[in-house]
Structures are given as structure tokens and as C-alpha cells.
Design a protein around this motif. Structure first.
Motif, PDB file in Angstrom:
ATOM      1  N   ALA A   1       0.860  -1.181   0.000  1.00 45.07           N
ATOM      2  CA  ALA A   1       0.000   0.000   0.000  1.00 45.07           C
ATOM      3  C   ALA A   1       0.899   1.234   0.000  1.00 45.07           C
ATOM      4  N   ARG A   2       0.496   2.278  -0.705  1.00 43.39           N
ATOM      5  CA  ARG A   2       1.363   3.445  -0.876  1.00 43.39           C
ATOM      6  C   ARG A   2       1.831   4.020   0.457  1.00 43.39           C
ATOM      7  N   LYS A   3       0.934   4.067   1.440  1.00 44.64           N
ATOM      8  CA  LYS A   3       1.290   4.649   2.737  1.00 44.64           C
ATOM      9  C   LYS A   3       2.406   3.854   3.393  1.00 44.64           C
ATOM     10  N   GLN A   4       2.307   2.508   3.342  1.00 41.91           N
ATOM     11  CA  GLN A   4       3.331   1.664   3.945  1.00 41.91           C
ATOM     12  C   GLN A   4       4.628   1.721   3.147  1.00 41.91           C
TER      13      GLN A   4
ATOM     14  N   ASP B   1       5.801   4.239   1.525  1.00 37.02           N
ATOM     15  CA  ASP B   1       6.457   5.496   1.881  1.00 37.02           C
ATOM     16  C   ASP B   1       7.035   5.431   3.297  1.00 37.02           C
ATOM     17  N   HIS B   2       6.259   4.812   4.212  1.00 38.32           N
ATOM     18  CA  HIS B   2       6.698   4.734   5.610  1.00 38.32           C
ATOM     19  C   HIS B   2       7.998   3.958   5.743  1.00 38.32           C
ATOM     20  N   PHE B   3       8.119   2.837   5.025  1.00 43.57           N
ATOM     21  CA  PHE B   3       9.311   1.987   5.127  1.00 43.57           C
ATOM     22  C   PHE B   3      10.376   2.321   4.078  1.00 43.57           C
ATOM     23  N   HIS B   4      10.139   3.365   3.276  1.00 44.84           N
ATOM     24  CA  HIS B   4      11.094   3.785   2.239  1.00 44.84           C
ATOM     25  C   HIS B   4      11.482   2.589   1.345  1.00 44.84           C
ATOM     26  N   VAL B   5      10.473   1.883   0.855  1.00 49.40           N
ATOM     27  CA  VAL B   5      10.718   0.688   0.047  1.00 49.40           C
ATOM     28  C   VAL B   5      11.234   1.085  -1.335  1.00 49.40           C
ATOM     29  N   ASP B   6      12.363   0.495  -1.735  1.00 50.07           N
ATOM     30  CA  ASP B   6      12.907   0.739  -3.062  1.00 50.07           C
ATOM     31  C   ASP B   6      13.049  -0.587  -3.797  1.00 50.07           C
TER      32      ASP B   6
END
Length: 416
Positions: free
Chosen positions: A52-55, A57-62
Motif C-alpha cells: 500500500a502506498r502509505k506503507q 512510503d513509511h518503510f522507504h521501500v525501493d
């Protein structure tokens, strides 16, 4: 193809009887059952939730994190294949990933739809899935590879949707298109040509991609660290040059606290302390010799002259507020700043490097009385003479007086 007989009874009953497939599943440490879910670390979340976009962004997933997750998932799928267990379609929410683990460890929760070798039509088919799997009567090794290749694709493009196109369609729901676009051409060709890769080939591709990205990240970090070190050296040289000069640059910070809310006076204390921390760091880097003064509501000047305070000094002010006048506090503050400016002009002349900053801190509505109007005129004059004006608020404050302050002060920030 030979299969293990299903036996009679429901899946739950087969589990209790120790069905041979269940025994095989329990021998794979990365597969957990319902009774073990409470043992997962609090940092473990379903992969579908992570996407999910919020998660994200929260975990800085790349893309590097996605590849590490895909590699862990592939290990589980490979072990199932080695035991000739073909579970069919596995959903992303059935995988849990530990986001506090640098290797992003993944476990698979034994799903209710896990097939015991023979195919059962109890999936929620999406159009794309039905086109690929809809005619199947048995999930054999080849069908399972198709399903697993598709699962790895969904992880690499971070798609939380049940049905996913190749390439993914533009959508505001997730970042699938973004991650697809940054895939290497080799990956894109595999997915676009619907090439069915062996687990070994997928593993090699993932390991190579991870190694390349980690090497790139290391080189980038080294470059940033080198530039940072160069900046520190430059700052140190500038600071030394200032110290060796006849006069040093000076900064004078005046803090005017207009109001303290009676229900929670700690809010504005925290705001003042954080601001002092920020200014100390800036002055250390810039080499300024800093002095401070403080003015409080109700006209009570607690510290009425500019002074050098020890590093880490935090001004303590009364926590109980009587009837106050924001205009009176602002007038006292502007007069104090004007006196200091005139004093410095007589002492050092116009060419001496110095900076004067007036910080207005408030956490509640203030009175728009006659004194406040006089204070606004004085603030405007100070601004025209080069004094930096800054407004800090605990929260968004809506009142006529506050709006007039915002119109004059260019640097306005809301602090938590």
C-alpha cells in the motif's frame, strides 16, 4: 503424474490425521501455521499490506528491498517444488516480511486454499488468471512455475492488486508502473515474453541484481560521504579563518513568547527548546558568536539583555499566565532589538558582519488591541532595517491578530 491420495474428510481433519503433505509442509521452517502466527515479530507485516502506498512510503521501500523480498519468497517456492508440492496460486497477504531485518526475512502462512496436490476450483479468478489457469484440472510442475513466475513479477513491481497486467496499467493505487519502468531490460523481456524461468534462473537473476544494486548504493554512499567530509573541512577552514580575524561574526537571537496555553504549557516549552537546538547547530557550523534574550507575555521581561549562554542552556519561564498583552510583549521586544542594533552600529560600524533575528513563538489566539497595532508598525520597521523576523506556532492558529503577523513575517512555520 502420481499423487498422494487425498483421503476422506475435510482439510482440517486431514491435518489432524497427519496427511503426508502436511508433514512435508511442516518440515519447511519458512512455512508457519495459524497457531504460530503470534510468534512473529511485531515488525512483520503481510507483503500485500506493505505494498500500500502509505506503507511503501513509511518503510522507504525501493527496488533493492523488493528484490530481497522476492529472493526470500523464491526460496520458499523452491523448497515446495523440491518436495513436489504444487499449492497453486498463493496470495501476497499469505507472506509476512520482517521489515526490521536487513535481509527482509519472509515466512508463508499456511493458506486455507493450499491445495493438497489435486486441483480444486475455489480460487477467486481474475480475468488474466482465468485466461492462464482456467482450463487446468491439476496444478502440476509446469502450471506451478507459471504461477510462481507471476508471483515474483507482482513482488518486483510491488502490486497489491489481485489481477496485474504486463506491463502494469497506470494507476493511483500503487507504484507498480514506477517499479516496472526501472526494471532492467532483461527482466522486462522475461515478463513481456511470458518466459517461464526455472527457480535456479530466477535465483541467479535476483542475486545478480541485488549485488549490482548494493554495489551501486555503496559507491553512492562513499561519494556522498566524501563530499560531506569535504564540506566539513571547508567549514572548519572558514571557521578558523574567522577566529584568526580581528573580529568574529555575531548573531543576536531574541525570543518573544506571546502566550502559554493553560491546558498544556509544555507545548511551547518544547517548541522553544527545539528552536534553540536548531540555532546552536547552525551557529556551530557557521562559526557565529551567538547571544540570546527572552521576552514573555504580560510584559514580564525575564531576560532583558542579550547574553552569551552556555551550550545547552534552555530558558525556563513561568508556567502560569495571568492576563497578558501580546502587544505589550512585542513592543518591549522590538524596543530591545532596536537598542541592540543601535548599540552595535555605534560600536562596530556598518561593515561588521552580524545578524539579528527576532523569533515570535505562540500557541494560542492573541488580542488585536491598540498596543498590538503599534507593535506591528515597529516590527515592519525592524524588517525594513534588515532584522530577520520568524514566527513559530504550536499549531495552525486562526485569529485576526495572527494573520496580521503572518502578513509581515516571511518565515512562518508550524511546529508539533
Amino acid at each position: 503424474m502420481e499423487t498422494v491420495p487425498m483421503g476422506n474428510g475435510s482439510k482440517e481433519e486431514l491435518f489432524e490425521k497427519g496427511h503426508p503433505v502436511i508433514r512435508e509442509l511442516k518440515s519447511i521452517p519458512e512455512i508457519i501455521f495459524e497457531e504460530q502466527i503470534g510468534m512473529l515479530p511485531s515488525s512483520a507485516i503481510p507483503v500485500k499490506s506493505l505494498f500500500a502506498r502509505k506503507q511503501m512510503d513509511h518503510f522507504h521501500v525501493d527496488s533493492l528491498i523488493l528484490k530481497k523480498i522476492a529472493l526470500q519468497v523464491l526460496h520458499i517456492l523452491k523448497k515446495l517444488s523440491q518436495k513436489h508440492i504444487y499449492p497453486g496460486l498463493i496470495e501476497l497477504q499469505e507472506f509476512y516480511v520482517d521489515m526490521d531485518n536487513s535481509q527482509y526475512g519472509v515466512v508463508l502462512l499456511h493458506p486455507e486454499k493450499f491445495q493438497l496436490l489435486t486441483f480444486e476450483q475455489d480460487y477467486e479468478w481474475y480475468p488474466e488468471d482465468e485466461r492462464i489457469f482456467g482450463d487446468a484440472t491439476l496444478f502440476d510442475e509446469k502450471m506451478q512455475q507459471i504461477a510462481d513466475n507471476r508471483l515474483i513479477y507482482k513482488i518486483l513491481v510491488a502490486s497489491a492488486r489481485g489481477n496485474v497486467k504486463i506491463p502494469p496499467l497506470k494507476t493511483e493505487a500503487d507504484y507498480s508502473e514506477l517499479f516496472y519502468n526501472i526494471l532492467s531490460e532483461e527482466w522486462k523481456q522475461i515478463f513481456e515474453n511470458r518466459e517461464i524461468c526455472s527457480y535456479e534462473k530466477l535465483q541467479n537473476l535476483l542475486e545478480e541484481s541485488i549485488q549490482m544494486e548494493e554495489e551501486f548504493a555503496r559507491m553512492t554512499k562513499e561519494s556522498i560521504d566524501e563530499k560531506s567530509e569535504q564540506n566539513k573541512t571547508k567549514k572548519a577552514e572558514e571557521l578558523q579563518a574567522r577566529k584568526s580575524g580581528e573580529t568574529s561574526a555575531e548573531q543576536f537571537d531574541l525570543f518573544i513568547i506571546l502566550r502559554t496555553e493553560l491546558d498544556n504549557s509544555k507545548k511551547i516549552s518544547k517548541m522553544l527548546y527545539l528552536l534553540q537546538d536548531e540555532l546552536e547547530l547552525e551557529n556551530t557550523l557557521s562559526g557565529y558568536n551567538c547571544q540570546q534574550a527572552f521576552v514573555f507575555g504580560n510584559g514580564a521581561v525575564q531576560v532583558k539583555t542579550f547574553q552569551n549562554y552556555r551550550t545547552g542552556f534552555r530558558c525556563q519561564f513561568p508556567q502560569t499566565i495571568r492576563e497578558y498583552s501580546s502587544g505589550e510583549a512585542l513592543i518591549i521586544g522590538t524596543d530591545l532589538m532596536k537598542e541592540k542594533k543601535e548599540e552595535l552600529l555605534l560600536k562596530n560600524g556598518e561593515n561588521h558582519k552580524q545578524q539579528l533575528c527576532l523569533y515570535i513563538l505562540m500557541d494560542g489566539r492573541i488580542k488585536n488591541d491598540q498596543l498590538f497595532q503599534i507593535a506591528l508598525n515597529r516590527l515592519q520597521k525592524l524588517k525594513e532595517e534588515g532584522v530577520k523576523l520568524c514566527l513559530r506556532m504550536v499549531d495552525n492558529i486562526y485569529c485576526e491578530a495572527c494573520q496580521k503577523l503572518k502578513d509581515i513575517v516571511e518565515d512562518t512555520q508550524r511546529c508539533c
